[in-house]
Design a protein around this motif. Structure first.
Motif, PDB file in Angstrom:
ATOM      1  N   ARG A   1       0.831  -1.208   0.000  1.00  0.00           N
ATOM      2  CA  ARG A   1       0.000   0.000   0.000  1.00  0.00           C
ATOM      3  C   ARG A   1       0.864   1.256   0.000  1.00  0.00           C
ATOM      4  N   GLY A   2       2.005   1.213   0.691  1.00  0.00           N
ATOM      5  CA  GLY A   2       2.929   2.348   0.689  1.00  0.00           C
ATOM      6  C   GLY A   2       3.492   2.611  -0.697  1.00  0.00           C
ATOM      7  N   ILE A   3       3.847   1.546  -1.397  1.00  0.00           N
ATOM      8  CA  ILE A   3       4.368   1.685  -2.759  1.00  0.00           C
ATOM      9  C   ILE A   3       3.296   2.272  -3.681  1.00  0.00           C
ATOM     10  N   LEU A   4       2.090   1.724  -3.616  1.00  0.00           N
ATOM     11  CA  LEU A   4       1.009   2.222  -4.472  1.00  0.00           C
ATOM     12  C   LEU A   4       0.683   3.675  -4.154  1.00  0.00           C
ATOM     13  N   ALA A   5       0.612   4.021  -2.878  1.00  0.00           N
ATOM     14  CA  ALA A   5       0.318   5.406  -2.490  1.00  0.00           C
ATOM     15  C   ALA A   5       1.413   6.343  -2.976  1.00  0.00           C
TER      16      ALA A   5
END
Length: 112
Positions: free
Chosen positions: A26-30
Motif C-alpha cells: 500500500r505504501g508503494i502504491l500510495a
C-alpha cells in the motif's frame, strides 16, 4: 538509467490479503500515485530494505519512513484510503492473465 523508462508494480501476494500484511504494498502504491519521480525513487529504496519490512511488521507506522521533500499529507491520505481491493485486483490479474502462481515474481517488458 533513462528518464524515458517507466516502472510499474503489480502485487502478487502468496498469503491472504489483510491490512496488517500489506503495509509495504500500500505504501508503494500510495507513493506511485502521489509523489514525484525523485522522491518516489528514494522512498522505494527505503521501503525495499529488510529492516524497514521488519520494523513495519513490528508495528511502526509507515509515516516514519517518509523522506524529506515528500508530500506527507497527500501520501497519508492516499495510504489510509487505499483499499485492499486494488491489491486483490493485482493478484487476480497476475494469476488469471499472466498465469503466475501465488507469490511468483516476474518482469514484464513492453518496449520498442
Amino acid at each position: 538509467t533513462s528518464s524515458h523508462a517507466r516502472v510499474g508494480i503489480l502485487n502478487n501476494p502468496s498469503s491472504k490479503i489483510k491490512e496488517d500484511n500489506t503495509a509495504i504494498a500500500r505504501g508503494i502504491l500510495a507513493a506511485f500515485l502521489t509523489q514525484n519521480n525523485s522522491n518516489l525513487k528514494s522512498f522505494l529504496s527505503k521501503l525495499s530494505k529488510e529492516e524497514t519490512a521488519k520494523s513495519l511488521a513490528a508495528g511502526t507506522k509507515i509515516l516514519k519512513f517518509l523522506i524529506p521533500g515528500m508530500d506527507g499529507n497527500t501520501f497519508e491520505k492516499k495510504y489510509n484510503t487505499l483499499g485492499l481491493d486494488l491489491i486483490k485486483t493485482h493478484q487476480m490479474f497476475c494469476q488469471e492473465v499472466l498465469k503466475l502462481l501465488p507469490g511468483q515474481m516476474a518482469v514484464i517488458s513492453n518496449g520498442r
